[in-house]
Write a protein that holds these residues in place. Structure first.
Motif, PDB file in Angstrom:
ATOM      1  N   ILE A   1       9.078  73.132  34.034  1.00  0.00           N
ATOM      2  CA  ILE A   1       9.650  71.990  34.312  1.00  0.00           C
ATOM      3  C   ILE A   1      10.431  72.865  35.598  1.00  0.00           C
ATOM      4  O   ILE A   1      10.891  73.718  35.779  1.00  0.00           O
ATOM      5  N   ILE A   2       9.912  71.964  36.854  1.00  0.00           N
ATOM      6  CA  ILE A   2      10.709  72.492  38.260  1.00  0.00           C
ATOM      7  C   ILE A   2      11.671  71.385  38.368  1.00  0.00           C
ATOM      8  O   ILE A   2      11.669  70.393  38.546  1.00  0.00           O
ATOM      9  N   LYS A   3      12.991  71.776  38.642  1.00  0.00           N
ATOM     10  CA  LYS A   3      14.042  71.052  38.886  1.00  0.00           C
ATOM     11  C   LYS A   3      14.800  71.126  40.224  1.00  0.00           C
ATOM     12  O   LYS A   3      14.896  72.217  40.796  1.00  0.00           O
ATOM     13  N   LYS A   4      14.590  70.233  41.092  1.00  0.00           N
ATOM     14  CA  LYS A   4      15.221  69.812  42.334  1.00  0.00           C
ATOM     15  C   LYS A   4      16.283  69.525  42.547  1.00  0.00           C
ATOM     16  O   LYS A   4      16.850  68.666  41.741  1.00  0.00           O
ATOM     17  N   GLY A   5      17.037  70.223  43.698  1.00  0.00           N
ATOM     18  CA  GLY A   5      18.384  69.602  44.014  1.00  0.00           C
ATOM     19  C   GLY A   5      18.457  68.634  45.147  1.00  0.00           C
ATOM     20  O   GLY A   5      17.365  68.058  45.521  1.00  0.00           O
ATOM     21  N   ALA A   6      19.583  68.218  45.371  1.00  0.00           N
ATOM     22  CA  ALA A   6      19.763  67.041  46.504  1.00  0.00           C
ATOM     23  C   ALA A   6      19.129  67.424  47.693  1.00  0.00           C
ATOM     24  O   ALA A   6      18.709  66.249  48.432  1.00  0.00           O
ATOM     25  N   ASN A   7      18.867  68.625  48.145  1.00  0.00           N
ATOM     26  CA  ASN A   7      18.404  68.814  49.580  1.00  0.00           C
ATOM     27  C   ASN A   7      16.847  69.203  49.425  1.00  0.00           C
ATOM     28  O   ASN A   7      16.276  69.538  50.253  1.00  0.00           O
ATOM     29  N   HIS A   8      16.168  68.669  48.200  1.00  0.00           N
ATOM     30  CA  HIS A   8      14.933  68.658  48.113  1.00  0.00           C
ATOM     31  C   HIS A   8      14.370  70.281  47.425  1.00  0.00           C
ATOM     32  O   HIS A   8      13.156  70.615  46.934  1.00  0.00           O
ATOM     33  N   MET A   9      15.362  71.169  47.573  1.00  0.00           N
ATOM     34  CA  MET A   9      15.007  72.338  47.353  1.00  0.00           C
ATOM     35  C   MET A   9      14.937  72.736  45.836  1.00  0.00           C
ATOM     36  O   MET A   9      15.861  72.022  45.035  1.00  0.00           O
ATOM     37  N   ILE A  10      14.094  73.565  45.329  1.00  0.00           N
ATOM     38  CA  ILE A  10      14.224  73.876  43.870  1.00  0.00           C
ATOM     39  C   ILE A  10      15.289  74.863  43.601  1.00  0.00           C
ATOM     40  O   ILE A  10      15.353  75.868  44.028  1.00  0.00           O
ATOM     41  N   ASP A  11      15.892  74.518  42.433  1.00  0.00           N
ATOM     42  CA  ASP A  11      16.933  75.383  42.106  1.00  0.00           C
ATOM     43  C   ASP A  11      16.866  75.907  40.855  1.00  0.00           C
ATOM     44  O   ASP A  11      17.307  76.944  40.304  1.00  0.00           O
ATOM     45  N   GLN A  12      15.883  75.351  39.707  1.00  0.00           N
ATOM     46  CA  GLN A  12      15.630  75.899  38.515  1.00  0.00           C
ATOM     47  C   GLN A  12      14.180  75.823  37.885  1.00  0.00           C
ATOM     48  O   GLN A  12      13.539  74.840  38.353  1.00  0.00           O
ATOM     49  N   ILE A  13      13.729  76.636  37.247  1.00  0.00           N
ATOM     50  CA  ILE A  13      12.624  76.556  36.622  1.00  0.00           C
ATOM     51  C   ILE A  13      12.503  76.916  35.161  1.00  0.00           C
ATOM     52  O   ILE A  13      13.188  77.891  34.795  1.00  0.00           O
ATOM     53  N   LEU A  14      11.865  76.232  34.196  1.00  0.00           N
ATOM     54  CA  LEU A  14      12.141  76.256  33.058  1.00  0.00           C
ATOM     55  C   LEU A  14      10.659  76.353  32.401  1.00  0.00           C
ATOM     56  O   LEU A  14       9.791  75.413  32.745  1.00  0.00           O
ATOM     57  N   LEU A  15      10.189  77.474  31.714  1.00  0.00           N
ATOM     58  CA  LEU A  15       9.007  77.870  31.408  1.00  0.00           C
ATOM     59  C   LEU A  15       9.102  77.819  29.748  1.00  0.00           C
ATOM     60  O   LEU A  15       9.863  78.614  29.250  1.00  0.00           O
ATOM     61  N   ARG A  16       8.280  77.210  29.192  1.00  0.00           N
ATOM     62  CA  ARG A  16       8.115  76.865  27.731  1.00  0.00           C
ATOM     63  C   ARG A  16       7.913  78.378  27.216  1.00  0.00           C
ATOM     64  O   ARG A  16       6.656  79.099  27.816  1.00  0.00           O
TER      65      ARG A  16
END
Length: 307
Positions: A291-306
């Motif tokens: 899962i790639i989580k983006k912030g309000a500025n379109h920039m990626i803030d967090q990556i979740l790897l199962r």
């Protein structure tokens, strides 16, 4: 990275960027601009910090997959047709799936072991407008019922069976419809990227799902308020660009005011896209491998790897 009591390894941007053993980055600014979506505000540094480590991770998965295929062929003494490693990319409208898919296609094709990387979007498997109109679901384009699932399943199962020279329908965003005289040839790639809002959805009436054929799956995530804002922003940009073309299905919006554009896009989001997001797309998020989580500025803030 926080591993406690979670099915995912959780990385912030900095921790993810520290991944080692990365190939050199060689995407030019011009190339990067061509790969970005219409209103994506990401910088080329994000390729270095996020997408290059992700491509390296996928490279490890792909080479392991290819090695297993080789060993299985040897074990069974019956060489099977070449089957690609299939990556599914899901997420809401306007969240940046297409940019992610194009960047990964570009980066993954740089390894000799899997230089042939094809990208297919599920838009080509939408029913033509005339069929949607006959079914009375023209206002549900993008919902699960608007796709020709049988055709999509035939394609993805054919790909994984190693069938050569498969033809994929082509969807035109200008015409807002399937093009009868166009098709995309997919001929035994090393990697297939299948991108679309519906690729992780399940239909309890069917024995198999599209995602059953995935070797890796990615969900692009963001707060709903941010996605809605990006959708409205993109609609305004299209009003000033693509909608100006008289051939555009949405040409009727080309002359509306900025205020009318915001109101129209907000209504479309509320009445169609938000409903689809809550009912069909968001519930599939935890089915993804990453899962790639983006912030309000379109920039990626967090990556979740199962795990």
């Amino acid at each position: 990275m926080n591993n406690t009591y979670s099915p995912y390894f959780e990385f912030d941007r900095t921790a993810w960027a520290l991944s080692r053993d990365l190939p050199p980055l060689s995407i030019s600014e011009e190339e990067f601009e061509n790969l970005k979506g219409l209103n994506e505000k990401i910088a080329i540094e994000e390729v270095t910090e996020v997408y290059l480590p992700l491509a390296r991770l996928l490279h490890l998965y792909v080479t392991a997959f290819q090695n297993l295929q080789s060993k299985m062929n040897s074990f069974l003494s019956t060489p099977a047709p070449k089957a690609p490693f299939v990556i599914g990319i899901a997420g809401s409208v306007a969240v940046g799936k297409s940019t992610t898919a194009r960047l990964l296609q570009n980066l993954l094709s740089r390894w000799n072991e899997h230089a042939k990387v094809d990208l297919v979007t599920t838009d080509g498997f939408l029913y033509p407008n005339k069929v949607l109109e006959e079914k009375g679901i023209m206002n549900k384009k993008g919902f699960p019922e608007s796709y020709d699932i049988n055709k999509l399943m035939h394609f993805i199962s054919g790909i994984k069976s190693g069938e050569p020279a498969l033809q994929v329908p082509v969807y035109s965003h200008l015409a807002y419809d399937i093009l009868d005289d166009r098709s995309l040839l997919v001929d035994q790639p090393d990697i297939l990227i299948l991108e679309g809002i519906n690729v992780l959805q399940v239909n309890t009436q069917e024995p198999f799902f599209v995602s059953d054929f995935f070797d890796f799956s990615i969900y692009i995530d963001a707060d709903e308020e941010d996605i809605r804002d990006w959708y409205i922003e993109r609609f305004q940009l299209l009003r000033d660009t693509a909608f100006q073309d008289p051939r555009s299905y949405f040409h009727k919006y080309a002359s509306i005011t900025e205020e009318e554009a915001i109101l129209t896009a907000t209504r479309i989001w509320r009445d169609i896209n938000a409903i689809n997001l809550h009912a069909n797309i968001m519930p599939t998020k935890e089915r993804a491998k990453l899962i790639i989580k983006k912030g309000a500025n379109h920039m990626i803030d967090q990556i979740l790897l199962r795990k």
